[in-house]
Design a protein around this motif. Structure first.
Motif, mmCIF file in Angstrom:
data_model
loop_
_atom_site.group_PDB
_atom_site.id
_atom_site.type_symbol
_atom_site.label_atom_id
_atom_site.label_comp_id
_atom_site.label_asym_id
_atom_site.label_seq_id
_atom_site.Cartn_x
_atom_site.Cartn_y
_atom_site.Cartn_z
ATOM 1 N N ALA A 1 -13.755 3.776 -11.172
ATOM 2 C CA ALA A 1 -14.731 4.764 -10.696
ATOM 3 C C ALA A 1 -14.089 5.744 -9.729
ATOM 4 O O ALA A 1 -14.435 6.933 -9.706
ATOM 5 N N LEU A 2 -13.142 5.259 -8.921
ATOM 6 C CA LEU A 2 -12.452 6.115 -7.961
ATOM 7 C C LEU A 2 -11.304 6.903 -8.600
ATOM 8 O O LEU A 2 -10.712 7.769 -7.950
ATOM 9 N N ARG A 3 -10.984 6.550 -9.849
ATOM 10 C CA ARG A 3 -9.881 7.189 -10.576
ATOM 11 C C ARG A 3 -8.571 7.113 -9.790
ATOM 12 O O ARG A 3 -7.862 8.103 -9.609
ATOM 13 N N GLU A 4 -8.274 5.914 -9.338
ATOM 14 C CA GLU A 4 -7.053 5.724 -8.558
ATOM 15 C C GLU A 4 -5.813 5.932 -9.436
ATOM 16 O O GLU A 4 -5.706 5.346 -10.505
ATOM 17 N N PRO A 5 -4.881 6.737 -8.984
ATOM 18 C CA PRO A 5 -3.657 6.960 -9.762
ATOM 19 C C PRO A 5 -2.632 5.854 -9.509
ATOM 20 O O PRO A 5 -2.576 5.283 -8.420
ATOM 21 N N LEU A 6 -1.829 5.544 -10.505
ATOM 22 C CA LEU A 6 -0.746 4.578 -10.356
ATOM 23 C C LEU A 6 0.500 5.144 -11.012
ATOM 24 O O LEU A 6 0.513 5.386 -12.220
ATOM 25 N N GLU A 7 1.516 5.350 -10.200
ATOM 26 C CA GLU A 7 2.763 5.884 -10.726
ATOM 27 C C GLU A 7 3.488 4.816 -11.544
ATOM 28 O O GLU A 7 3.619 3.674 -11.085
ATOM 29 N N PRO A 8 3.962 5.146 -12.741
ATOM 30 C CA PRO A 8 4.696 4.159 -13.563
ATOM 31 C C PRO A 8 5.905 3.568 -12.843
ATOM 32 O O PRO A 8 6.268 2.406 -13.068
ATOM 33 N N LEU B 1 0.811 -1.213 0.000
ATOM 34 C CA LEU B 1 0.000 0.000 0.000
ATOM 35 C C LEU B 1 0.852 1.274 0.000
ATOM 36 O O LEU B 1 0.330 2.369 -0.243
ATOM 37 N N GLU B 2 2.138 1.140 0.269
ATOM 38 C CA GLU B 2 3.043 2.275 0.156
ATOM 39 C C GLU B 2 3.285 2.650 -1.300
ATOM 40 O O GLU B 2 3.804 3.743 -1.589
ATOM 41 N N HIS B 3 2.899 1.768 -2.233
ATOM 42 C CA HIS B 3 3.214 1.978 -3.646
ATOM 43 C C HIS B 3 1.980 1.925 -4.551
ATOM 44 O O HIS B 3 1.919 2.645 -5.545
ATOM 45 N N PHE B 4 1.021 1.060 -4.215
ATOM 46 C CA PHE B 4 -0.173 0.886 -5.043
ATOM 47 C C PHE B 4 -1.368 1.588 -4.402
ATOM 48 O O PHE B 4 -1.484 1.607 -3.174
ATOM 49 N N VAL C 1 -7.520 -0.238 -3.969
ATOM 50 C CA VAL C 1 -8.450 -1.110 -4.696
ATOM 51 C C VAL C 1 -7.767 -1.714 -5.923
ATOM 52 O O VAL C 1 -7.940 -2.904 -6.220
ATOM 53 N N LEU C 2 -6.966 -0.929 -6.624
ATOM 54 C CA LEU C 2 -6.229 -1.464 -7.772
ATOM 55 C C LEU C 2 -5.241 -2.533 -7.325
ATOM 56 O O LEU C 2 -5.067 -3.549 -8.004
ATOM 57 N N PHE C 3 -4.610 -2.323 -6.183
ATOM 58 C CA PHE C 3 -3.683 -3.311 -5.626
ATOM 59 C C PHE C 3 -4.389 -4.644 -5.406
ATOM 60 O O PHE C 3 -3.892 -5.713 -5.804
ATOM 61 N N ALA C 4 -5.568 -4.590 -4.797
ATOM 62 C CA ALA C 4 -6.333 -5.811 -4.556
ATOM 63 C C ALA C 4 -6.762 -6.460 -5.866
ATOM 64 O O ALA C 4 -6.728 -7.689 -6.012
ATOM 65 N N ALA C 5 -7.165 -5.651 -6.853
ATOM 66 C CA ALA C 5 -7.599 -6.188 -8.142
ATOM 67 C C ALA C 5 -6.454 -6.891 -8.856
ATOM 68 O O ALA C 5 -6.622 -7.997 -9.405
#
Length: 298
Positions: free
Chosen positions: A192-199, A18-21, A24-28
């Motif tokens: 839906a939450l528009r979660e950001p993910l850093e490359p 969770l420090e990086h992802f 919800v995307l992490f769980a998916a």
């Protein structure tokens, strides 16, 4: 013990990831990988690797919605603001809540007064861990604990509903398709939450290690061990895993993440464990009796 270690350290891997992802995307992503691995195993291990008929698909839908999606969305979001050990302890309330939901859905099989007391003691344990402030019940810690409690409740309700939907679908098949369906639902929530993910996340060793551990070890290998133990030992012994896992979560969380477990968390764990014993006392008594008879016959 191995399963308790795997599932206990999974909470630490969640905190690390969770420090990086985004949660919800992490769980998916976890269940994208685990679902494919479990489906491959189901295709290898059982004949009915694909659900057929309305009842079998209903079980998969319940599993995907409650056991995978709702459970992990609440857990991963809540664990952003609580320790791995505290999350593991609150989740250990699931067997108690499962009994409570079962009694509600089957009124003829109501909890005894002692069983009701056990359920209440377990809930008090969650309250002790959350330490709510009456003047401000929406503090970050309280909300985080409440979200993890919702995860435990979702899992408990899903367990009851999947058992009530009686089908011949192998558990390996149900788990595989539930994982894939749950992953799809969580991707929808993440969008839906528009979660950001850093490359840069994809090049960070801790991020990839946490994702790989959760998907391949905690989910794929963990559930294979679960299936084997469930067949050989039964449900009571499997439930006991929930009460050993927090010990691993606390130890590894302290060693790897520097998380400190305070006295109230320990007290909360004791109350939840006591609630489990009160609710499951008759089953535990039978299990101990069977173990003694087995040893005496050797």
């Amino acid at each position: 013990m191995a399963l308790a270690g795997i599932w206990g350290t999974a909470f630490v891997a969640i905190s690390a990831g969770l420090e990086h992802f985004p949660p919800v995307l992490f769980a998916a992503l976890r269940y994208d990988i685990a679902g494919v691995v479990m489906l491959a195993y189901a295709a290898y291990a059982v004949d009915d690797w694909y659900p057929s008929g309305r009842d079998e698909w209903a079980v998969v839908v319940v599993g995907a919605t409650l056991l995978i999606a709702a459970y992990h969305v609440f857990l991963f979001v809540g664990q952003q603001n609580t320790t791995a050990a505290a999350a593991a302890i609150v989740v250990s309330l699931s067997p108690v809540l499962t009994t409570g939901f079962a009694r509600v859905l089957v009124p003829s099989d109501a909890l005894s007064p002692l069983g009701t007391a056990g359920l209440l003691v377990g809930l008090v344990g969650v309250g002790v861990i959350a330490q709510p402030d009456p003047s401000n019940l929406l503090t970050t810690d309280v909300v985080a604990t409440l979200l993890v409690f919702c995860a435990a409740a979702a899992f408990a309700l899903g367990s009851v509903l999947t058992r009530r939907l009686e089908t011949t679908l192998p558990i390996e098949t149900m788990e595989a398709w539930s994982m894939l369906g749950g992953a799809l639902l969580m991707h929808a929530v993440s969008l839906a939450l528009r979660e950001p993910l850093e490359p840069s996340t994809w090049t960070h060793p801790e991020a990839i290690g946490a994702l790989g551990y959760l998907a391949l070890v905690a989910s794929a290998l963990g559930f294979l061990l679960y299936f084997d133990l469930l067949e050989r030992l039964g449900a009571v012994e499997i439930n006991m895993v929930s009460y050993v896992a927090p010990i691993f979560a606390a130890l590894v969380g302290w060693l790897y993440l520097g998380e400190v477990i305070d006295a109230t968390t320990v007290v909360g764990f004791g109350l939840i464990a006591t609630g489990f014993v009160l609710v499951k006392r008759q089953v535990l008594r039978r299990a101990v009796g069977q173990l003694r008879r087995h040893k005496s016959s050797e």
